[in-house]
Write a protein that holds these residues in place. Structure first.
Motif, mmCIF file in Angstrom:
data_model
loop_
_atom_site.group_PDB
_atom_site.id
_atom_site.type_symbol
_atom_site.label_atom_id
_atom_site.label_comp_id
_atom_site.label_asym_id
_atom_site.label_seq_id
_atom_site.Cartn_x
_atom_site.Cartn_y
_atom_site.Cartn_z
ATOM 1 N N GLN A 1 0.886 -1.174 0.093
ATOM 2 C CA GLN A 1 -0.083 0.031 0.015
ATOM 3 C C GLN A 1 0.913 1.355 -0.165
ATOM 4 O OE1 GLN A 1 -2.357 -1.039 3.598
ATOM 5 N NE2 GLN A 1 -4.047 -1.292 2.322
ATOM 6 N N THR A 2 0.323 2.355 -0.650
ATOM 7 C CA THR A 2 1.053 3.397 -0.660
ATOM 8 C C THR A 2 0.144 4.751 -0.102
ATOM 9 O OG1 THR A 2 0.336 4.046 -3.022
ATOM 10 C CG2 THR A 2 2.446 3.172 -2.741
ATOM 11 N N MET A 3 0.802 5.659 0.102
ATOM 12 C CA MET A 3 -0.276 6.824 0.406
ATOM 13 C C MET A 3 -0.776 7.644 -0.545
ATOM 14 S SD MET A 3 0.740 9.952 3.200
ATOM 15 C CE MET A 3 1.011 8.863 4.546
ATOM 16 N N LYS A 4 -2.030 7.411 -0.851
ATOM 17 C CA LYS A 4 -2.754 8.395 -1.905
ATOM 18 C C LYS A 4 -2.409 9.740 -1.936
ATOM 19 C CE LYS A 4 -7.071 8.391 -4.285
ATOM 20 N NZ LYS A 4 -8.543 7.866 -4.334
ATOM 21 N N THR A 5 -1.965 10.153 -3.003
ATOM 22 C CA THR A 5 -1.595 11.611 -3.430
ATOM 23 C C THR A 5 -2.728 12.425 -3.167
ATOM 24 O OG1 THR A 5 -2.125 11.404 -5.963
ATOM 25 C CG2 THR A 5 0.305 11.116 -4.984
ATOM 26 N N GLU A 6 -2.405 13.500 -2.900
ATOM 27 C CA GLU A 6 -3.557 14.593 -2.614
ATOM 28 C C GLU A 6 -3.772 15.387 -4.112
ATOM 29 O OE1 GLU A 6 -2.375 17.223 0.613
ATOM 30 O OE2 GLU A 6 -2.296 15.866 1.643
ATOM 31 N N TRP B 1 -5.036 9.445 5.811
ATOM 32 C CA TRP B 1 -5.649 9.184 7.221
ATOM 33 C C TRP B 1 -5.772 7.834 7.232
ATOM 34 C CZ3 TRP B 1 -3.637 12.859 9.829
ATOM 35 C CH2 TRP B 1 -3.483 14.169 9.303
ATOM 36 N N ASP B 2 -6.213 7.126 6.319
ATOM 37 C CA ASP B 2 -6.585 5.692 6.231
ATOM 38 C C ASP B 2 -5.181 4.914 6.279
ATOM 39 O OD1 ASP B 2 -9.164 5.884 6.277
ATOM 40 O OD2 ASP B 2 -9.271 5.812 3.958
ATOM 41 N N PHE B 3 -4.078 5.469 5.575
ATOM 42 C CA PHE B 3 -2.604 5.215 5.613
ATOM 43 C C PHE B 3 -2.163 5.102 6.963
ATOM 44 C CE2 PHE B 3 1.780 5.103 5.098
ATOM 45 C CZ PHE B 3 1.892 4.205 3.988
ATOM 46 N N TYR B 4 -2.323 6.137 7.655
ATOM 47 C CA TYR B 4 -2.061 6.379 9.051
ATOM 48 C C TYR B 4 -2.359 5.225 9.849
ATOM 49 C CZ TYR B 4 0.615 10.691 8.110
ATOM 50 O OH TYR B 4 1.151 11.788 7.810
#
Length: 147
Positions: free
Chosen positions: A72-77, A113-116
């Motif tokens: 999983q990666t942190m989705k870009t803003e 925030w889901d990544f965190y």
């Protein structure tokens, strides 16, 4: 579960003790590693100087050592000062590394925030803090099984 390209003794020990569904975060230099991690996760700081090592270099070492079933990666803003049009360049590096390791896995972007939240679970066993300066370079691996 080690297969060995990885030679860091502390990281090797933690990975050897991990099991199916354990998660490993490879964090970029901007990630708040001291506050955003699982309650039992160990933190290994490899941040030697800006840009050294990169998340992709650490990913290469870790993928050589353990079976991985999800990434999983942190989705870009899409708005604001950190917004990007499309995927960050580092994700292409990850895809090449994953392919070179012979894995048939896709990157799974999830909201910041889901990544965190995903990192802050009891399954999170290790954060490897890098000095990568690229945006959206954080990557969360879920340990698979030996087949």
């Amino acid at each position: 579960m080690l297969r060995h390209k990885l030679i860091h003794p502390q990281i090797s020990s933690i990975l050897a003790a991990s099991g199916h569904h354990s998660t490993i975060l490879i964090a970029d230099g901007n990630y708040p590693a001291s506050s955003k991690r699982g309650p039992r996760a160990e933190l290994v700081s490899l941040n030697l100087m800006p840009g050294v090592p990169t998340c992709d270099q650490v990913l290469q070492a870790v993928l050589s050592a353990i079976p991985v079933e999800t990434i999983q990666t942190m989705k870009t803003e899409t708005e604001g000062p950190y917004a990007l049009d499309g995927d960050p360049p580092v994700w292409e590096d990850y895809r090449k590394t994953i392919q070179a390791e012979g894995l048939n896995l896709e990157l799974q972007p999830i909201e910041k925030w889901d990544f965190y939240e995903a990192v802050s679970t009891n399954d999170h066993v290790l954060t490897i803090q890098t000095a990568d300066q690229q945006r959206y370079a954080n990557i969360l691996l879920s340990v698979g099984v030996r087949m």
